[in-house]
Design a protein around this motif. Structure first.
Motif, PDB file in Angstrom:
ATOM      1  N   ALA A  58       0.839  -1.211   0.000  1.00  0.00           N
ATOM      2  CA  ALA A  58       0.000   0.000   0.000  1.00  0.00           C
ATOM      3  C   ALA A  58       0.868   1.254   0.000  1.00  0.00           C
ATOM      4  N   LYS A  59       1.972   1.245   0.741  1.00  0.00           N
ATOM      5  CA  LYS A  59       2.884   2.402   0.746  1.00  0.00           C
ATOM      6  C   LYS A  59       3.536   2.591  -0.619  1.00  0.00           C
ATOM      7  N   MET A  60       3.878   1.478  -1.266  1.00  0.00           N
ATOM      8  CA  MET A  60       4.452   1.558  -2.605  1.00  0.00           C
ATOM      9  C   MET A  60       3.438   2.161  -3.584  1.00  0.00           C
ATOM     10  N   GLN A  61       2.191   1.724  -3.484  1.00  0.00           N
ATOM     11  CA  GLN A  61       1.137   2.247  -4.353  1.00  0.00           C
ATOM     12  C   GLN A  61       0.909   3.728  -4.096  1.00  0.00           C
ATOM     13  N   ARG A  62       0.892   4.113  -2.819  1.00  0.00           N
ATOM     14  CA  ARG A  62       0.694   5.515  -2.456  1.00  0.00           C
ATOM     15  C   ARG A  62       1.816   6.395  -3.015  1.00  0.00           C
ATOM     16  N   SER A  63       3.052   5.873  -3.031  1.00  0.00           N
ATOM     17  CA  SER A  63       4.169   6.668  -3.547  1.00  0.00           C
ATOM     18  C   SER A  63       3.981   7.004  -5.023  1.00  0.00           C
ATOM     19  N   VAL A  64       3.326   6.109  -5.751  1.00  0.00           N
ATOM     20  CA  VAL A  64       3.081   6.337  -7.175  1.00  0.00           C
ATOM     21  C   VAL A  64       1.808   7.141  -7.388  1.00  0.00           C
ATOM     22  N   ASN A  65       0.701   6.698  -6.788  1.00  0.00           N
ATOM     23  CA  ASN A  65      -0.593   7.321  -7.054  1.00  0.00           C
ATOM     24  C   ASN A  65      -0.774   8.682  -6.390  1.00  0.00           C
ATOM     25  N   GLU A  66      -0.404   8.813  -5.126  1.00  0.00           N
ATOM     26  CA  GLU A  66      -0.638  10.058  -4.400  1.00  0.00           C
ATOM     27  C   GLU A  66       0.559  10.997  -4.446  1.00  0.00           C
ATOM     28  N   ASN A  67       1.768  10.439  -4.335  1.00  0.00           N
ATOM     29  CA  ASN A  67       2.967  11.273  -4.301  1.00  0.00           C
ATOM     30  C   ASN A  67       3.548  11.535  -5.680  1.00  0.00           C
ATOM     31  N   ARG A  68       2.964  10.910  -6.683  1.00  0.00           N
ATOM     32  CA  ARG A  68       3.300  11.133  -8.094  1.00  0.00           C
ATOM     33  C   ARG A  68       4.744  10.791  -8.457  1.00  0.00           C
ATOM     34  N   LEU A  69       5.315   9.792  -7.774  1.00  0.00           N
ATOM     35  CA  LEU A  69       6.607   9.299  -8.205  1.00  0.00           C
ATOM     36  C   LEU A  69       6.382   8.425  -9.427  1.00  0.00           C
ATOM     37  N   ASN A  70       7.435   8.210 -10.210  1.00  0.00           N
ATOM     38  CA  ASN A  70       7.264   7.539 -11.500  1.00  0.00           C
ATOM     39  C   ASN A  70       7.072   6.035 -11.399  1.00  0.00           C
TER      40      ASN A  70
END
Length: 131
Positions: A58-70
């Motif tokens: 979930a943290k990995m997903q949040r880093s992409v979806n919410e934090n807009r990392l690539n």
């Protein structure tokens, strides 16, 4: 330069306790998160089933979806090399599992993702320069 070291000269930030392990800014400007899991007692070719907490996923997903990392990658570090895969390519099954609860710990028993080990890319340390 080793062909397996695209991170040479990139900026890398170690994240805090209970977070993902690293944010890496690549030469292209793209930013990725990395979660590294140590596998002390196994080699790359052993019949080890990689596992990770759903909380980490979930943290990995949040880093992409919410934090807009690539992108976000999961790395398993074995005695003789690493296995890695991008978050969007992970496949596996869920189960309630974990270790024997430790005093004061909150997440020793939790939902675990048991990953399909055949979907991971491998880099044996023996193929790296100066290994």
């Amino acid at each position: 330069k080793s062909k397996y070291n695209p991170f040479s000269g990139c900026s890398c930030v170690k994240l805090g306790k209970y977070e993902l392990d690293f944010i890496i800014q690549l030469h292209s400007g793209k930013r990725i998160t990395i979660e590294v899991k140590g596998v002390k007692n196994h080699n790359l070719e052993d019949n080890h089933v990689p596992m990770i907490s759903v909380l980490k996923i979930a943290k990995m997903q949040r880093s992409v979806n919410e934090n807009r990392l690539n992108a976000s990658y999961l790395i398993f570090a074995y005695k003789d090399g690493i296995k890695f895969q991008r978050l969007i390519n992970l496949k596996g099954s869920f189960s309630w599992s974990g270790r024997e609860p430790r005093k004061g710990s909150t997440n020793d028993r939790e939902i675990i993702l048991r990953l399909d080990r055949t979907t991971f890319d491998k880099i044996p340390f023996s193929t790296l320069k100066n290994a």
